[in-house]
Design an enzyme around this catalytic site. Structure first.
Site, PDB file in Angstrom:
ATOM      1  N   SER A 148       0.876  -1.174   0.000  1.00  0.00           N
ATOM      2  CA  SER A 148       0.000   0.000   0.000  1.00  0.00           C
ATOM      3  C   SER A 148       0.911   1.221   0.000  1.00  0.00           C
ATOM      4  O   SER A 148       2.093   1.113   0.378  1.00  0.00           O
ATOM      5  CB  SER A 148      -0.850  -0.010   1.288  1.00  0.00           C
ATOM      6  OG  SER A 148      -1.409   1.269   1.531  1.00  0.00           O
TER       7      SER A 148
ATOM      8  N   TYR B 183      -1.832  -0.590  10.625  1.00  0.00           N
ATOM      9  CA  TYR B 183      -1.887  -0.770   9.167  1.00  0.00           C
ATOM     10  C   TYR B 183      -0.574  -0.327   8.518  1.00  0.00           C
ATOM     11  O   TYR B 183       0.004  -1.047   7.705  1.00  0.00           O
ATOM     12  CB  TYR B 183      -3.078   0.008   8.602  1.00  0.00           C
ATOM     13  CG  TYR B 183      -3.375  -0.305   7.146  1.00  0.00           C
ATOM     14  CD1 TYR B 183      -3.802  -1.565   6.758  1.00  0.00           C
ATOM     15  CD2 TYR B 183      -3.213   0.668   6.159  1.00  0.00           C
ATOM     16  CE1 TYR B 183      -4.071  -1.854   5.429  1.00  0.00           C
ATOM     17  CE2 TYR B 183      -3.482   0.398   4.835  1.00  0.00           C
ATOM     18  CZ  TYR B 183      -3.914  -0.868   4.464  1.00  0.00           C
ATOM     19  OH  TYR B 183      -4.173  -1.150   3.142  1.00  0.00           O
TER      20      TYR B 183
HETATM   21  N1  LIG Z   1      -8.914  -0.667  -1.191  1.00  0.00           N
HETATM   22  C1  LIG Z   1      -7.873   0.178  -1.112  1.00  0.00           C
HETATM   23  O1  LIG Z   1      -8.020   1.385  -1.289  1.00  0.00           O
HETATM   24  C2  LIG Z   1      -6.490  -0.368  -0.805  1.00  0.00           C
HETATM   25  C3  LIG Z   1      -5.402   0.502  -0.910  1.00  0.00           C
HETATM   26  C4  LIG Z   1      -4.119   0.027  -0.671  1.00  0.00           C
HETATM   27  C5  LIG Z   1      -3.933  -1.307  -0.330  1.00  0.00           C
HETATM   28  N2  LIG Z   1      -5.002  -2.122  -0.216  1.00  0.00           N
HETATM   29  C6  LIG Z   1      -4.735  -3.513   0.145  1.00  0.00           C
HETATM   30  O2  LIG Z   1      -5.281  -4.355  -0.853  1.00  0.00           O
HETATM   31  C7  LIG Z   1      -5.604  -5.629  -0.305  1.00  0.00           C
HETATM   32  C8  LIG Z   1      -7.037  -5.979  -0.659  1.00  0.00           C
HETATM   33  O3  LIG Z   1      -7.855  -4.971  -0.128  1.00  0.00           O
HETATM   34  P1  LIG Z   1      -9.346  -4.707  -0.622  1.00  0.00           P
HETATM   35  O4  LIG Z   1      -9.545  -3.251  -0.594  1.00  0.00           O
HETATM   36  O5  LIG Z   1      -9.627  -5.474  -1.845  1.00  0.00           O
HETATM   37  O6  LIG Z   1     -10.137  -5.321   0.630  1.00  0.00           O
HETATM   38  P2  LIG Z   1     -11.540  -6.100   0.716  1.00  0.00           P
HETATM   39  O7  LIG Z   1     -11.927  -6.011   2.140  1.00  0.00           O
HETATM   40  O8  LIG Z   1     -12.471  -5.617  -0.331  1.00  0.00           O
HETATM   41  O9  LIG Z   1     -11.114  -7.586   0.371  1.00  0.00           O
HETATM   42  C9  LIG Z   1     -10.224  -8.264   1.188  1.00  0.00           C
HETATM   43  C10 LIG Z   1     -10.521  -9.750   1.152  1.00  0.00           C
HETATM   44  O10 LIG Z   1      -9.599 -10.373   2.048  1.00  0.00           O
HETATM   45  C11 LIG Z   1     -10.312 -11.319   2.816  1.00  0.00           C
HETATM   46  N3  LIG Z   1      -9.637 -11.575   4.094  1.00  0.00           N
HETATM   47  C12 LIG Z   1      -9.674 -10.835   5.223  1.00  0.00           C
HETATM   48  N4  LIG Z   1      -8.962 -11.434   6.199  1.00  0.00           N
HETATM   49  C13 LIG Z   1      -8.454 -12.579   5.663  1.00  0.00           C
HETATM   50  C14 LIG Z   1      -7.640 -13.622   6.176  1.00  0.00           C
HETATM   51  N5  LIG Z   1      -7.231 -13.626   7.456  1.00  0.00           N
HETATM   52  N6  LIG Z   1      -7.296 -14.629   5.346  1.00  0.00           N
HETATM   53  C15 LIG Z   1      -7.736 -14.658   4.060  1.00  0.00           C
HETATM   54  N7  LIG Z   1      -8.519 -13.704   3.529  1.00  0.00           N
HETATM   55  C16 LIG Z   1      -8.872 -12.668   4.321  1.00  0.00           C
HETATM   56  C17 LIG Z   1     -11.694 -10.723   2.997  1.00  0.00           C
HETATM   57  O11 LIG Z   1     -12.659 -11.707   3.346  1.00  0.00           O
HETATM   58  C18 LIG Z   1     -11.933 -10.087   1.625  1.00  0.00           C
HETATM   59  O12 LIG Z   1     -12.539 -11.006   0.736  1.00  0.00           O
HETATM   60  C19 LIG Z   1      -5.335  -5.504   1.185  1.00  0.00           C
HETATM   61  O13 LIG Z   1      -4.058  -6.022   1.492  1.00  0.00           O
HETATM   62  C20 LIG Z   1      -5.372  -4.006   1.423  1.00  0.00           C
HETATM   63  O14 LIG Z   1      -4.637  -3.620   2.563  1.00  0.00           O
HETATM   64  C21 LIG Z   1      -6.279  -1.697  -0.444  1.00  0.00           C
END
Ligand SMILES: NC(=O)c1ccc[n+]([C@@H]2O[C@H](COP(=O)([O-])OP(=O)(O)OC[C@H]3O[C@@H](n4cnc5c(N)ncnc54)[C@H](O)[C@@H]3O)[C@@H](O)[C@H]2O)c1
Length: 251
Positions: free
Chosen positions: A144, A157
């Site tokens: 991120s 985070y």
């Molecule tokens: N959405 C953003 O703006 C953003 C920005 C930067 C980084 N990220 C990173 O991207 C990645 C995905 O984020 P997202 O926004 O798609 O989130 P999201 O919440 O939409 O999806 C995350 C998925 O991970 C699953 N999950 C949660 N805990 C888990 C575990 N212990 N084991 C296996 N699966 C698990 C959830 O059930 C969900 O399906 C994350 O690492 C997040 O930190 C997201």
């Protein structure tokens, strides 16, 4: 020619959001994918949609903070598809902003367990298989922008994402001589269903914060991931690819 024809691996957190887009794109590029998540309904829906589109995928319930689950995930990829030559450690959770001294220790531990330990375990077991079978595979971790820069109130985070960056760089140098490439993507704000479900003014605030005045679509993160996983990026390793339209560079 599809970018990942004949390849096999896993995507964690693939039941929603960015992971879902990554799993779908990887499958569309010809790879066989284990869709790993704790959300069984979400994971099974993604598998159904990949299969209906002509791709190859199957679901596995995996908590990335559990060593047994991650070991079983690598075994499942090999049992189902014959090998493992890519890994995508994407699962992660966030938390609401809170000053460090007011953060519940249990919450800190939970975020670190999923976002940092989960990446360590995914690397450890994927690389163990690749080394054992002399496979020059490719791994991508979802970091991120907060893995490269502090963000007020996000102690756990930010710390966990800095760990994901450190793990990426360490694994890249430790296995370079074996041809294994390890990179990370560092998204800014991404318009996932969960992000959009927030109050409209918060969503608008995120959009306004971006130099591009819009968030990324999950598919735009997936495009960078598939490139890093593919042979097109054959000399790219140890890189943290900012997929944020200049957000981090803007200050
Ligand atoms: N959405 C953003 O703006 C953003 C920005 C930067 C980084 N990220 C990173 O991207 C990645 C995905 O984020 P997202 O926004 O798609 O989130 P999201 O919440 O939409 O999806 C995350 C998925 O991970 C699953 N999950 C949660 N805990 C888990 C575990 N212990 N084991 C296996 N699966 C698990 C959830 O059930 C969900 O399906 C994350 O690492 C997040 O930190 C997201």
């Amino acid at each position: 020619m599809a970018l990942m024809e004949g390849r096999a691996g896993f995507v964690t957190g693939a039941g929603a959001g960015i992971g879902e887009a990554i799993a779908k794109r990887i499958a569309a590029e010809g790879a066989s994918v284990v869709v790993a998540d704790v959300d069984d309904a979400g994971g099974e829906r993604v598998v159904r949609e990949i299969t209906e589109a002509g791709g190859t995928a199957s679901y596995l319930h995996v908590d990335v903070s559990s060593e047994d689950d991650v070991r079983a995930m690598v075994d499942a990829v090999v049992e189902r598809y014959g090998t493992l030559d890519f890994a995508m450690n994407n699962a992660g959770i966030g938390h609401l902003p809170v000053p460090l001294h007011e953060m519940e220790t249990a919450q800190y531990d939970k975020v670190m367990a999923i976002d940092a330990r989960g990446v360590f375990l995914g690397l450890k077991y994927a690389i163990a298989y690749m080394r054992e079978h002399d496979i020059a595979g490719s791994i991508v971790n979802t970091a991120s922008g907060t893995g490269l820069k502090a963000s007020k109130g996000l102690t756990a985070y930010v710390t966990s994402k800095h760990a994901a960056v450190g793990l990426t760089r360490m694994a890249a140098i430790d296995y370079a001589e074996h041809g294994i490439r390890v990179n990370a993507v560092a998204p800014g704000s991404v318009k996932t269903p969960q992000m959009v479900a927030q109050p409209a003014d918060i969503v608008a605030g995120y959009e306004a914060l971006m130099p591009s005045k819009r968030m990324a679509r999950p598919e735009e993160i997936a495009a960078a991931v598939v490139w890093l996983l593919s042979d097109e990026a054959s000399y790219v390793s140890g890189d943290i690819v900012e997929v944020d339209f200049g957000y981090l560079q803007a200050g």
